[in-house]
Scaffold this motif. Structure first.
Motif, short mmCIF file in Angstrom:
data_model
loop_
_atom_site.label_atom_id
_atom_site.label_comp_id
_atom_site.label_asym_id
_atom_site.label_seq_id
_atom_site.Cartn_x
_atom_site.Cartn_y
_atom_site.Cartn_z
N ASN A 8 0.85 -1.16 0.00
CA ASN A 8 0.00 0.00 0.00
C ASN A 8 0.91 1.24 0.00
N PRO A 9 0.79 2.13 -0.99
CA PRO A 9 1.72 3.28 -1.09
C PRO A 9 1.40 4.43 -0.14
N PHE A 10 0.48 4.24 0.82
CA PHE A 10 0.08 5.33 1.70
C PHE A 10 1.27 5.97 2.40
N ASP A 11 2.13 5.15 3.02
CA ASP A 11 3.27 5.70 3.75
C ASP A 11 4.20 6.50 2.85
N ASP A 12 4.40 6.03 1.63
CA ASP A 12 5.24 6.76 0.68
C ASP A 12 4.62 8.10 0.31
N LEU A 13 3.30 8.11 0.10
CA LEU A 13 2.62 9.36 -0.23
C LEU A 13 2.76 10.36 0.91
N MET A 14 2.53 9.91 2.13
CA MET A 14 2.59 10.81 3.28
C MET A 14 4.02 11.30 3.54
N ALA A 15 5.01 10.47 3.25
CA ALA A 15 6.41 10.85 3.48
C ALA A 15 6.81 12.03 2.60
N GLY A 16 6.13 12.21 1.47
CA GLY A 16 6.45 13.31 0.57
C GLY A 16 5.77 14.62 0.93
N LEU A 17 4.99 14.63 2.03
CA LEU A 17 4.26 15.83 2.43
C LEU A 17 4.87 16.43 3.69
N THR A 18 4.67 17.73 3.87
CA THR A 18 5.12 18.41 5.08
C THR A 18 4.14 18.08 6.21
N ALA A 19 4.67 17.76 7.38
CA ALA A 19 3.83 17.41 8.54
C ALA A 19 2.87 18.55 8.85
N PRO A 20 1.63 18.23 9.19
CA PRO A 20 1.07 16.92 9.49
C PRO A 20 0.58 16.15 8.27
N GLY A 21 0.82 16.68 7.08
CA GLY A 21 0.42 16.01 5.86
C GLY A 21 -0.66 16.75 5.09
N TRP A 22 -1.39 17.62 5.77
CA TRP A 22 -2.44 18.39 5.12
C TRP A 22 -2.35 19.84 5.60
N VAL A 23 -2.99 20.73 4.85
CA VAL A 23 -3.03 22.14 5.22
C VAL A 23 -4.15 22.30 6.24
N VAL A 24 -3.76 22.53 7.49
CA VAL A 24 -4.73 22.67 8.57
C VAL A 24 -5.65 23.85 8.27
N GLY A 25 -6.94 23.62 8.43
CA GLY A 25 -7.94 24.65 8.16
C GLY A 25 -8.65 24.45 6.83
#
Length: 158
Positions: A25-42
């Motif tokens: 499942n590529p989920f972990d790879d997708l999330m690793a490419g994003l800045t924490a927490p992974g989404w733009v809060v708000g």
């Protein structure tokens, strides 16, 4: 792209069903490419059919509604459980197979801001998710009284 204005073959143009299920499942790879927490809060937008879930813009160098993260409500906050980034879509195994399908809203919310998918083979579940998303878009548009083109309605016998 306005999904419900496209026939199924127009929406699925370029998408082919691969030979099977993803080995990982590529989920972990997708999330690793994003800045924490992974989404733009708000930017969280609740999924009406299942309010324990929402989508939000993926936290990238240049956030765009074409790339989003699927979130699950945990306590007072959110936890990422899926994502549709560029040409990859993944949902954590524990949240796959739910009804309503979480991938449907994730795909449709991203599709509004993307061109028709480019040519690529998908896993069997990914291919089926895109088929379900198209059907849901057409069904929702008809239910909302929108002027869905006749040839699109004919795809599903509406």
């Amino acid at each position: 792209m306005i999904v419900w204005q496209l026939t199924l073959s127009e929406f699925m143009a370029g998408l082919g069903q691969g030979e099977g299920y993803a080995k990982i499942n590529p989920f972990d790879d997708l999330m690793a490419g994003l800045t924490a927490p992974g989404w733009v809060v708000g930017t969280e937008t609740i999924i009406e059919e299942d309010p324990e879930f929402a989508t939000a813009l993926a936290n990238q160098a240049e956030p765009t509604p074409a790339n989003q993260v699927l979130l699950h409500k945990e306590g007072d906050g959110w936890k990422p459980v899926g994502a549709y980034i560029d040409d990859k879509i993944a949902i954590i195994d524990a949240f796959r197979g739910r009804d309503p399908k979480l991938s449907t809203d994730l795909i449709l919310r991203c599709a509004e801001n993307r061109p028709v998918p480019e040519s690529r083979d998908m896993t069997i579940p990914g291919f089926k998710a895109f088929l379900r998303a198209h059907f849901a878009a057409v069904e929702r548009a008809i239910g909302a009284g929108l002027d869905v083109p006749k040839n699109v309605c004919e795809d599903y016998g509406f």
